[in-house]
Write a protein that holds these residues in place. Sequence first.
Motif, PDB file in Angstrom:
ATOM      1  N   GLN A  80       0.822  -1.211   0.000  1.00 24.50           N
ATOM      2  CA  GLN A  80       0.000   0.000   0.000  1.00 24.50           C
ATOM      3  C   GLN A  80       0.856   1.261   0.000  1.00 24.50           C
ATOM      4  O   GLN A  80       0.554   2.219  -0.726  1.00 24.50           O
ATOM      5  CB  GLN A  80      -0.926  -0.016   1.216  1.00 24.50           C
ATOM      6  N   TYR A  81       1.932   1.275   0.794  1.00 28.44           N
ATOM      7  CA  TYR A  81       2.793   2.449   0.837  1.00 28.44           C
ATOM      8  C   TYR A  81       3.523   2.649  -0.495  1.00 28.44           C
ATOM      9  O   TYR A  81       3.708   3.781  -0.952  1.00 28.44           O
ATOM     10  CB  TYR A  81       3.791   2.326   1.985  1.00 28.44           C
TER      11      TYR A  81
ATOM     12  N   GLN B 197       2.375   1.752  -3.448  1.00 27.27           N
ATOM     13  CA  GLN B 197       1.363   2.266  -4.370  1.00 27.27           C
ATOM     14  C   GLN B 197       1.046   3.734  -4.068  1.00 27.27           C
ATOM     15  O   GLN B 197       0.850   4.535  -4.992  1.00 27.27           O
ATOM     16  CB  GLN B 197       0.091   1.423  -4.271  1.00 27.27           C
ATOM     17  N   GLN B 198       0.999   4.078  -2.786  1.00 23.28           N
ATOM     18  CA  GLN B 198       0.717   5.460  -2.395  1.00 23.28           C
ATOM     19  C   GLN B 198       1.758   6.422  -2.958  1.00 23.28           C
ATOM     20  O   GLN B 198       1.418   7.463  -3.526  1.00 23.28           O
ATOM     21  CB  GLN B 198       0.685   5.567  -0.862  1.00 23.28           C
TER      22      GLN B 198
ATOM     23  N   GLU C 125       1.436   6.688  -6.814  1.00 27.05           N
ATOM     24  CA  GLU C 125       0.353   7.587  -7.216  1.00 27.05           C
ATOM     25  C   GLU C 125       0.727   9.043  -6.965  1.00 27.05           C
ATOM     26  O   GLU C 125       0.377   9.930  -7.757  1.00 27.05           O
ATOM     27  CB  GLU C 125      -0.920   7.222  -6.456  1.00 27.05           C
ATOM     28  N   GLN C 126       1.448   9.289  -5.871  1.00 23.61           N
ATOM     29  CA  GLN C 126       1.894  10.654  -5.576  1.00 23.61           C
ATOM     30  C   GLN C 126       2.832  11.167  -6.668  1.00 23.61           C
ATOM     31  O   GLN C 126       2.682  12.301  -7.143  1.00 23.61           O
ATOM     32  CB  GLN C 126       2.601  10.684  -4.219  1.00 23.61           C
TER      33      GLN C 126
END
Length: 327
Positions: free
Chosen positions: A151-152, A154-155, A158-159
């Motif tokens: 998740q991190y 992917q985060q 996306e950023q």
Amino acid sequence: MTHNDDNLRFKGSNNPEQIDFIDLLLQLWREKVTVAIFVAIAVIAALIYVFVAPQKWTSTAVLTMPDAGQITGYTNAASVLSGGAPADVDEIQHRVINRFNAAFSALSETLENQQEPEKLTIDTAIKGQPLPLKVTYQGESAENAQKTLAQYIQQIDEQIADELNLDLSVNIKSRTTELGALLATQEKVAQEQKDLRLKQISVALKVAQEAQIKTPQVQQTQEVTQDTLFLLGGEALESMVKNESSRPLVFPDGYYQMRKTLLDIARLKPDPTNMHSYRYVMKPTLPVWRDSPKRGLTMVLAVLLGLVLGSGYVLTRNALRNYQPKA
């Protein structure tokens, strides 16, 4: 052997301070039940710790710079903005993964400094080489560590995609304004040139009319200059004046290239969902062994601690019981 033999013995007339280790072992053997009780208490405490203490599991992933296909949207847009010149894909790939590295490091610092710290790290996977990157996350379970790390990643991806999209939007706006200003300048210059040409022909027509020159006075038009334009005759000059006003503006080749670039830019629709800042070399792992608490090591240490405490208790008690102050 009597009970008084439980005290520490000294042997050797030459070194009265030497401890009789055999006597110590005998004392401990006679009190083996007491020592065993201490060991049992330590083991029970260790078992309680093992089952109560928070577990820590570490998931690991290895990343490197994105493939050319993962940043096609960005490179194509960069090529259009530069007027069709091919974008340096390798330079863009390195720039993007460096931005990912910086953003991930910032997230790591943020998580470490929050009220309930989380351990997220990023480092080079191979010492002395900038790529690939190794990222880890320590969670309360194997599944939690793996899922949270993904998740991190992917985060941050996306950023970075949003940042790249914002960069393109700013560049598109800036480039559109720049090209618009250049085109307006060339159009203004072309209009001024047309007005000047029309004015020159009008003056030549006036001269020809005053000189009563109706037909051309030269055989080759190449011989006509701005000062001798009236030699073309009034009839030809009148026709030129009539047609010059409706004649389209004349632009250099660069004008049409800029027009094409501007139209291409207007059709750009960057999509951040098609931009990625990394490529997996190894996806987040599901850890098999937990970092802590380690059951085997904890049990071994508990047994050793119980032996030390039990032995210390037995020897100290015997020493105090048989202590005789000097007269």
